[in-house]
Design a protein around this motif. Structure first.
Motif, PDB file in Angstrom:
ATOM      1  N   ASN A 299     -42.702 113.966  68.351  1.00 45.17           N
ATOM      2  CA  ASN A 299     -41.574 115.607  68.818  1.00 45.17           C
ATOM      3  C   ASN A 299     -42.885 116.411  69.587  1.00 45.17           C
ATOM      4  O   ASN A 299     -42.130 116.712  71.069  1.00 45.17           O
ATOM      5  CB  ASN A 299     -41.120 116.140  67.739  1.00 45.17           C
TER       6      ASN A 299
ATOM      7  N   SER B 230     -44.769 121.164  65.755  1.00 39.09           N
ATOM      8  CA  SER B 230     -43.608 119.935  65.520  1.00 39.09           C
ATOM      9  C   SER B 230     -43.988 119.836  64.014  1.00 39.09           C
ATOM     10  O   SER B 230     -44.711 119.475  63.930  1.00 39.09           O
ATOM     11  CB  SER B 230     -43.651 118.815  65.794  1.00 39.09           C
TER      12      SER B 230
ATOM     13  N   SER C 134     -43.363 113.284  64.150  1.00 39.03           N
ATOM     14  CA  SER C 134     -44.479 114.647  64.227  1.00 39.03           C
ATOM     15  C   SER C 134     -45.026 115.038  65.600  1.00 39.03           C
ATOM     16  O   SER C 134     -45.005 115.645  66.277  1.00 39.03           O
ATOM     17  CB  SER C 134     -44.600 116.032  63.088  1.00 39.03           C
TER      18      SER C 134
ATOM     19  N   GLY D 153     -48.277 118.555  66.874  1.00 33.20           N
ATOM     20  CA  GLY D 153     -47.541 118.048  65.682  1.00 33.20           C
ATOM     21  C   GLY D 153     -48.202 117.774  64.260  1.00 33.20           C
ATOM     22  O   GLY D 153     -49.407 117.331  64.746  1.00 33.20           O
TER      23      GLY D 153
END
Length: 379
Positions: free
Chosen positions: A130, A121, A127, A91
């Motif tokens: 995630n 992500s 992010s 991420g």
């Protein structure tokens, strides 16, 4: 469903720490005038040092993918090598390229001998969470036995003075001060570079502690609130976003379309309220009480928000004393999607945890107000 454990955590912070008085030596001075906002912002955010993938000449020392690769290499050893990775989930808010994906670029640098499943992500601070959730769900479902999850940022190059020089004449025409607007300038003194990584496995360490991921939850309020933090476009008077591809190439520079911006008023009006609302929802869903949290790891962009967040928690019946809050913002700065990874890495590796400790991770994202939570137990 399998249990999922964070069995290792590592980081990579580039070069040497940069203190507050050195920042403009690295990022440069806009229009040959030192920033008027810098000292005000630094006084409020409480950051003392941060890291840049730049030297004082402004020369880049690491790409985002290289920062991430180095964090992953610090995670591994002869007992678990790059060739054993099944899932690579990365991420970031600041990928090196629009495409290929960030995870693909990281995988290319690892130069392992096996194909892996990739996930990239995007977004802002969430992010990283995630990316963690993708790896968590892959291992939990039995789809894989392990996953390497990362959060990373290389934002310093976005903040260099040269990126804003083409906007100076615009600001003069508007009879503003010959510096960039505060909504852009204040972010130059908030953000840092770095990367961190977790190894997730379906069984805990045999000879040392592991962190069991009990659950993860995410919430978005984009259906209620307009965009707050953005890059690669600009915000119109009606609150709608105009993407970079709808501007001419000349406007990209003139309007600094690719600079990182934040609507400070919307941030202040909503970030804490929605954060507490979502935290309460997550705790209620899992029937979690405040006294079941031994360590609270909140990703806050500035110490300015800490007391306000504590007060808002208290109003909703969430009573976690400040002495249970664990943060390292003052030392590493706001590293966006990597911040929560860096907090967990430090807490995990400093040796103070004991079996049975319970840890709550809280990550807000002001892009369009999203929030992520994870609850861990030490085993």
């Amino acid at each position: 469903m399998q249990n999922v454990y964070i069995t290792r955590a590592s980081k990579f912070l580039p070069n040497q720490p940069v203190d507050n008085d050195e920042m403009e030596d690295f990022l440069g001075i806009i229009n040959q005038i030192p920033s008027k906002a810098r000292r005000i912002v630094l006084r409020n955010n409480g950051i003392k040092t941060r890291f840049y993938a730049l030297n004082k000449a402004g020369i880049v020392t690491h790409s985002n993918a290289e920062l991430t690769k180095n964090a992953i290499l610090n995670l591994l050893n002869n007992d678990f090598t790059t060739n054993q990775i099944e899932v690579l989930s990365c991420g970031t808010s600041t990928p090196d390229l629009l495409l290929p994906s960030h995870a693909a670029m990281v995988h290319g640098l690892l130069q392992n001998n096996n194909s892996v499943e990739l996930n990239s992500s995007s977004g802002v601070c969430n992010s990283g969470m995630n990316a963690l959730k993708y790896g968590y769900l892959s291992v939990k479902s039995g789809n894989s036995k392990n996953a390497v999850c990362t959060g990373s940022e290389r934002v310093s190059t976005w903040m260099k003075a040269e990126k804003f020089e083409n906007e100076i004449e615009n600001l003069k025409d508007l009879e503003e001060q010959p510096i960039i607007a505060f909504r852009k300038d204040f972010l130059r003194w908030m953000l840092s570079d770095g990367a961190a990584a977790f190894l997730l496995q379906d069984s805990p360490n045999e000879d040392q502690l592991s962190l069991k991921i009990e659950w993860m939850e995410s919430y978005s309020y984009a259906h209620q609130l307009e965009t707050c933090m953005y890059a690669g476009g600009d915000k119109l008077e009606n609150g709608e976003m105009k993407p970079w591809s709808d501007y001419s190439s000349a406007e990209w520079l003139k309007q600094s379309v690719f600079s990182l911006k934040q609507d400070v008023k919307i941030l202040n009006d909503n970030i804490l309220i929605k954060g507490v609302e979502s935290m309460k929802s997550a705790m209620d869903k899992h029937q979690l009480s405040s006294d079941q949290i031994d360590y609270l790891l909140p990703h806050v962009s500035s110490n300015f928000f800490v007391q306000g967040l504590f007060d808002e928690f208290s109003k909703k019946g969430i009573h976690v004393p400040l002495e249970k809050w664990f943060m390292n913002l003052s030392k590493v700065g706001n590293v966006g999607s990597a911040s929560i990874f860096l907090m967990v890495e430090e807490l995990f590796n400093q040796g103070n945890l004991k079996k049975g400790d319970r840890i709550m991770l809280c990550v807000p994202e002001s892009g369009r107000f999203s929030y992520s939570y994870a609850y861990l137990t030490v085993v």
